[in-house]
Design a protein around this motif. Structure first.
Motif, short mmCIF file in Angstrom:
data_model
loop_
_atom_site.label_atom_id
_atom_site.label_comp_id
_atom_site.label_asym_id
_atom_site.label_seq_id
_atom_site.Cartn_x
_atom_site.Cartn_y
_atom_site.Cartn_z
N PRO A 137 0.79 -1.24 0.00
CA PRO A 137 0.00 0.00 0.00
C PRO A 137 0.82 1.28 0.00
CG PRO A 137 -0.97 -1.59 1.52
CD PRO A 137 0.32 -2.18 1.04
N VAL A 138 2.06 1.24 0.46
CA VAL A 138 2.85 2.48 0.50
C VAL A 138 3.09 3.02 -0.90
CG1 VAL A 138 5.14 1.39 0.41
CG2 VAL A 138 4.85 3.56 1.60
N ARG A 139 3.06 2.16 -1.91
CA ARG A 139 3.24 2.65 -3.29
C ARG A 139 2.09 3.56 -3.71
NH1 ARG A 139 3.90 -1.10 -8.79
NH2 ARG A 139 4.30 0.64 -10.23
N LEU A 140 0.87 3.13 -3.43
CA LEU A 140 -0.28 3.99 -3.74
C LEU A 140 -0.25 5.26 -2.91
CD1 LEU A 140 -3.21 1.42 -4.12
CD2 LEU A 140 -2.25 2.88 -5.91
N LYS A 141 0.20 5.15 -1.68
CA LYS A 141 0.27 6.33 -0.81
C LYS A 141 1.22 7.37 -1.39
CE LYS A 141 1.50 7.77 3.90
NZ LYS A 141 2.05 7.34 5.20
N VAL A 142 2.40 6.94 -1.83
CA VAL A 142 3.37 7.88 -2.40
C VAL A 142 2.83 8.48 -3.69
CG1 VAL A 142 5.67 8.06 -3.45
CG2 VAL A 142 5.36 6.75 -1.34
N ARG A 143 2.19 7.68 -4.51
CA ARG A 143 1.61 8.20 -5.76
C ARG A 143 0.56 9.26 -5.47
NH1 ARG A 143 1.95 4.11 -10.39
NH2 ARG A 143 -0.12 4.86 -11.00
N GLU A 144 -0.27 9.04 -4.46
CA GLU A 144 -1.28 10.02 -4.11
C GLU A 144 -0.64 11.30 -3.58
OE1 GLU A 144 -4.77 12.03 -3.40
OE2 GLU A 144 -4.30 10.34 -4.71
N GLN A 145 0.42 11.16 -2.78
CA GLN A 145 1.12 12.34 -2.28
C GLN A 145 1.72 13.15 -3.44
OE1 GLN A 145 3.69 10.07 0.29
NE2 GLN A 145 2.64 10.72 2.16
N MET A 146 2.28 12.47 -4.43
CA MET A 146 2.81 13.17 -5.60
C MET A 146 1.68 13.83 -6.40
SD MET A 146 5.98 10.93 -7.14
CE MET A 146 4.97 9.51 -7.57
N ASN A 147 0.57 13.13 -6.55
CA ASN A 147 -0.55 13.69 -7.30
C ASN A 147 -1.09 14.97 -6.65
OD1 ASN A 147 -0.43 11.66 -9.19
ND2 ASN A 147 -1.99 10.40 -8.21
N GLN A 148 -1.12 14.99 -5.33
CA GLN A 148 -1.55 16.21 -4.65
C GLN A 148 -0.62 17.38 -4.94
OE1 GLN A 148 -1.86 15.16 -0.49
NE2 GLN A 148 -3.60 13.77 -0.82
N GLU A 149 0.69 17.13 -4.93
CA GLU A 149 1.65 18.18 -5.26
C GLU A 149 1.50 18.62 -6.71
OE1 GLU A 149 3.66 19.68 -3.25
OE2 GLU A 149 3.50 18.44 -1.45
N LEU A 150 1.28 17.67 -7.60
CA LEU A 150 1.15 18.00 -9.02
C LEU A 150 -0.13 18.80 -9.30
CD1 LEU A 150 2.27 14.56 -10.46
CD2 LEU A 150 3.49 16.72 -10.73
N ALA A 151 -1.22 18.44 -8.62
CA ALA A 151 -2.47 19.16 -8.83
C ALA A 151 -2.39 20.59 -8.32
CB ALA A 151 -3.62 18.42 -8.13
N ALA A 152 -1.52 20.83 -7.35
CA ALA A 152 -1.44 22.16 -6.73
C ALA A 152 -0.43 23.08 -7.41
CB ALA A 152 -1.08 22.02 -5.25
N SER A 153 0.35 22.56 -8.37
CA SER A 153 1.43 23.37 -8.92
C SER A 153 1.62 23.11 -10.41
CB SER A 153 2.75 23.08 -8.18
OG SER A 153 3.84 23.65 -8.84
N ALA A 154 1.47 24.17 -11.21
CA ALA A 154 1.73 24.05 -12.65
C ALA A 154 3.21 23.80 -12.90
CB ALA A 154 1.28 25.32 -13.36
N ALA A 155 4.09 24.40 -12.07
CA ALA A 155 5.53 24.19 -12.23
C ALA A 155 5.89 22.72 -11.99
CB ALA A 155 6.29 25.09 -11.27
N ALA A 156 5.23 22.10 -11.01
CA ALA A 156 5.48 20.69 -10.74
C ALA A 156 5.04 19.82 -11.91
CB ALA A 156 4.76 20.26 -9.46
N ARG A 157 3.90 20.17 -12.52
CA ARG A 157 3.44 19.41 -13.68
C ARG A 157 4.40 19.57 -14.85
NH1 ARG A 157 -1.52 21.47 -11.73
NH2 ARG A 157 -1.61 23.12 -13.32
N ASP A 158 4.92 20.76 -15.05
CA ASP A 158 5.89 20.98 -16.13
C ASP A 158 7.17 20.18 -15.88
OD1 ASP A 158 4.10 22.64 -17.37
OD2 ASP A 158 4.99 24.50 -16.59
N ALA A 159 7.63 20.16 -14.63
CA ALA A 159 8.83 19.40 -14.30
C ALA A 159 8.59 17.91 -14.50
CB ALA A 159 9.24 19.67 -12.85
N ARG A 160 7.42 17.45 -14.10
CA ARG A 160 7.06 16.04 -14.32
C ARG A 160 7.03 15.72 -15.81
NH1 ARG A 160 1.74 14.16 -13.92
NH2 ARG A 160 1.33 16.00 -15.21
N ASP A 161 6.43 16.61 -16.61
CA ASP A 161 6.33 16.37 -18.05
C ASP A 161 7.71 16.27 -18.70
OD1 ASP A 161 3.63 16.42 -17.73
OD2 ASP A 161 3.32 18.38 -18.63
N ALA A 162 8.65 17.08 -18.25
CA ALA A 162 9.99 17.05 -18.82
C ALA A 162 10.67 15.70 -18.55
CB ALA A 162 10.83 18.19 -18.24
N VAL A 163 10.50 15.18 -17.33
CA VAL A 163 11.04 13.86 -17.01
C VAL A 163 10.38 12.79 -17.87
CG1 VAL A 163 11.19 12.09 -15.22
CG2 VAL A 163 11.69 14.46 -14.65
#
Length: 635
Positions: free
Chosen positions: A127-153
């Motif tokens: 379950p910790v895998r889903l937990k980390v993914r959800e934590q990342m998704n919350q950061e991505l939803a709150a920040s356009a810069a985070a989404r752009d950084a994710r897209d570049a990777v």
């Protein structure tokens, strides 16, 4: 670094039976541990060894740091080379030869892969895998810069994709093993010294650092450390038993650091079915991921297989001067279902056959061991117990022999020979180190070659691989998705309904039904199912495309509601995944209202019978849109 030692204590020069070994194991298995800042655990906290006919406890040192990747070909009789070599980290003197650890650089790269659509084994993961993914998704939803950084990777990962998903992930694992801790995430060795599979992806590091900073991955790593430590605690004792049992059978010491290390790295963000083993120079590394809800959370058999490589390869390589006399053994295996390396490299073939023979000798035969009575006062009790043990030994030998026969037919032609030699070694109470010369280089090569030529090998592809993975058959909603893409709407709907019956708040089932409603021309049903999907789902792609479909429905409604459509497209952009089609579809919806694809009718009859664009069902599979752009068939 503080160290705790168990002093060397010779227990005698008598012939040590397995019963004494097992008793000693029970006495010495209490692990010595120190909790370092990085919470590293030593597996080799106790050692049982046969030396000069007596039982000696070797010094047990609490382990030091990080891990590495490879099996050594350096003879054990030579001294430890003090020349610095490319390592995952330079070990400290006196550290343990066997450690169980976690790694933040490995976590960071695995998290980035997950953010970019790596879903392999997600349903079986801890379950910790889903937990980390959800934590990342919350950061991505709150920040356009985070989404752009994710897209570049993610763009980089797509550009360096391989046809074999396992190898694609492996190249990032190899890179992670040679990175410094966050936030630097820089190579710990010269780039030219990186493993060959890691060098092509090293340019991801600037993008990875930006992504890790944007989504606060280090803070997530710290927050989820308790879950990681709990997993380490749960695996530590079973893994210690595997190591000690293996060394007891081979009568080898579980030694302190002698220039070579074996490390097990635990990373729950990877697929449980994928175990990565790395052999490089002086180090061996196995990267595993725990499986949720099963007694055997990590594949102990694969870890043990890698550990046997770590123990046995140096013993074979110390006698390389005589290896040419074994070359005739390669001829019989040319028709076997083996990989090319085992048909062309005699050392690889001999090593693997010996390892498989050890595994056959020590396998779990699946038969309960007879329970010895507490007291054998009556002769009848003694006779009954002896008879039960005799029956057990016969049945166990039959099971092991079937395993040996299968190995032989798969192409491991020396397993039968080594199986017998190991059995004799156990009777005589000698160690594999003492017997290796005679066992490997004292064999009658011509006799073995003649025997091997008579083997009826299995067909190619039937099991000669060292490690095989059976594809998981589609079931449940995965099967429903497959049926939907093939146009079986009824079959997909039945499976989705069954999933909803089991869990009325299942977002994937709701999303599936929403798309089926669109394809069947039921806008009311689609609106209800997709709206519920948006509220319940935590998967970025599912949420984003549910918003996109809702936006398109508002655009093509009898009375278009452009404001609502724009709100849905913007929500899709804010919650999107890393795939370019999601971003393109949402941006296209913002630029202009969605319209169903049209094509010119080929006759007046077709024009009369054609459905109006706003009445045509919406096809979420995209097939209708593709068909619309095909040229009309020539008359």
């Amino acid at each position: 670094m503080d160290q705790r030692r168990i002093p060397v204590a010779p227990l005698g020069l008598l012939l040590v039976t397995r019963r004494i070994l097992i008793a000693s194991q029970r006495l010495l298995l209490t692990p010595c541990r120190l909790l370092f800042a990085a919470r590293r655990f030593s597996i080799a906290a106790a050692a049982v060894a046969l030396l000069v006919g007596g039982l000696v406890v070797a010094p047990a040192l609490v382990a030091q740091a990080p891990a590495s990747s490879s099996s050594s070909s350096t003879p054990e009789s030579q001294g430890v080379d003090t020349t610095p070599v490319p390592r995952i980290a330079q070990p400290e003197a006196g550290g343990s030869a066997f450690t169980l650890e976690t790694s933040e650089p490995l976590f960071t790269l695995a998290a980035a892969l997950n953010a970019c659509g790596y879903d392999a084994g997600l349903n079986e993961s801890d379950p910790v895998r889903l937990k980390v993914r959800e934590q990342m998704n919350q950061e991505l939803a709150a920040s356009a810069a985070a989404r752009d950084a994710r897209d570049a990777v993610c763009v980089f990962i797509r550009q360096h994709a391989l046809t074999d998903t396992g190898r694609e992930v492996a190249q990032y694992i190899s890179l992670a093993l040679y990175l410094t801790p966050a936030p630097e995430l820089a190579p710990s060795v010269d780039i030219l010294d990186l493993p060959p599979e890691a060098a092509p992806v090293v340019e991801i590091l600037p993008l990875l650092r930006a992504f890790a900073d944007a989504v606060h991955l280090h803070a997530i790593w710290i927050a989820d450390r308790p879950e990681y430590e709990a997993l380490i605690e749960g695996i530590h004792d079973p893994l210690t038993k595997v190591v000690l049992d293996t060394n007891i059978f081979l009568r080898l010491p579980v030694s302190t650091y002698d220039g070579r290390r074996f490390l097990v790295l635990l990373e729950p963000m990877l697929a449980p079915e994928e175990t990565n083993a790395r052999y490089n120079g002086a180090d061996s590394v196995v990267v595993v991921s725990p499986r949720a809800g099963t007694p055997d959370t990590v594949p102990m058999d694969l870890i043990r297989h890698a550990y046997l490589h770590f123990l046995i390869e140096p013993l074979i390589y110390t006698r390389t001067s005589s290896i040419n006399r074994l070359l005739p053994l390669l001829k019989p295996v040319q028709k076997a279902p083996l990989e090319f390396i085992y048909k062309s490299d005699i050392v690889a073939l001999v090593t693997e056959c010996l390892i498989k023979a050890v595994e056959a000798q020590t396998m779990d035969v699946g038969i309960p061991l007879p329970v010895k009575p507490g007291s054998l006062r009556e002769r009848v009790d003694q006779e009954r117990y002896v008879a039960e043990m005799s029956a057990y030994d016969r049945q166990a030998e039959e099971v092991r022999r079937r395993r040996v026969d299968l190995d032989m037919r798969q192409g491991w032609v020396l397993v039968d020979y080594f199986y017998g030699a190991l059995g004799q070694m156990q009777k005589e109470g000698t160690s594999i180190k003492d017997d290796m010369g005679q066992m490997v280089y004292g064999m009658d090569v011509e006799r073995e070659r003649g025997h091997d030529q008579k083997i009826d090998f299995l067909p190619t592809g039937s099991g000669g691989d060292v490690i095989r993975h059976t594809p998981r058959p589609l079931s449940g909603l995965d099967l429903a998705e497959s049926k939907l893409m093939k146009g079986d709407l009824d079959g997909a709907g039945e499976l989705a309904d069954a999933a909803l019956k089991a869990n009325p708040a299942n977002p994937q089932a709701l999303y599936l039904l929403g798309r089926i409603d669109l394809m069947q021309g039921d806008p009311d049903g689609a609106l209800d199912h997709l709206t519920q999907t948006v509220k319940l789902s935590h998967d970025p792609r599912t949420v984003a495309w549910a918003h996109i479909y809702l936006g398109r429905m508002y655009d093509i409604a009898q009375t278009p509601q452009r404001d609502k459509a724009l709100a849905e497209y913007r929500a899709a952009l804010a919650n999107r995944d890393s795939q370019p089609d999601t971003k393109a579809a949402a941006e296209r919806g913002i630029q202009q209202p969605f319209a169903l694809p049209k094509r010119a009718a080929t006759s007046s009859d077709q024009q009369e019978n054609a459905a109006p664009a706003d009445e045509a069902p919406l096809d979420p599979t995209g097939k209708a849109e593709k068909e619309a752009y095909r040229p009309s068939p020539s008359k």
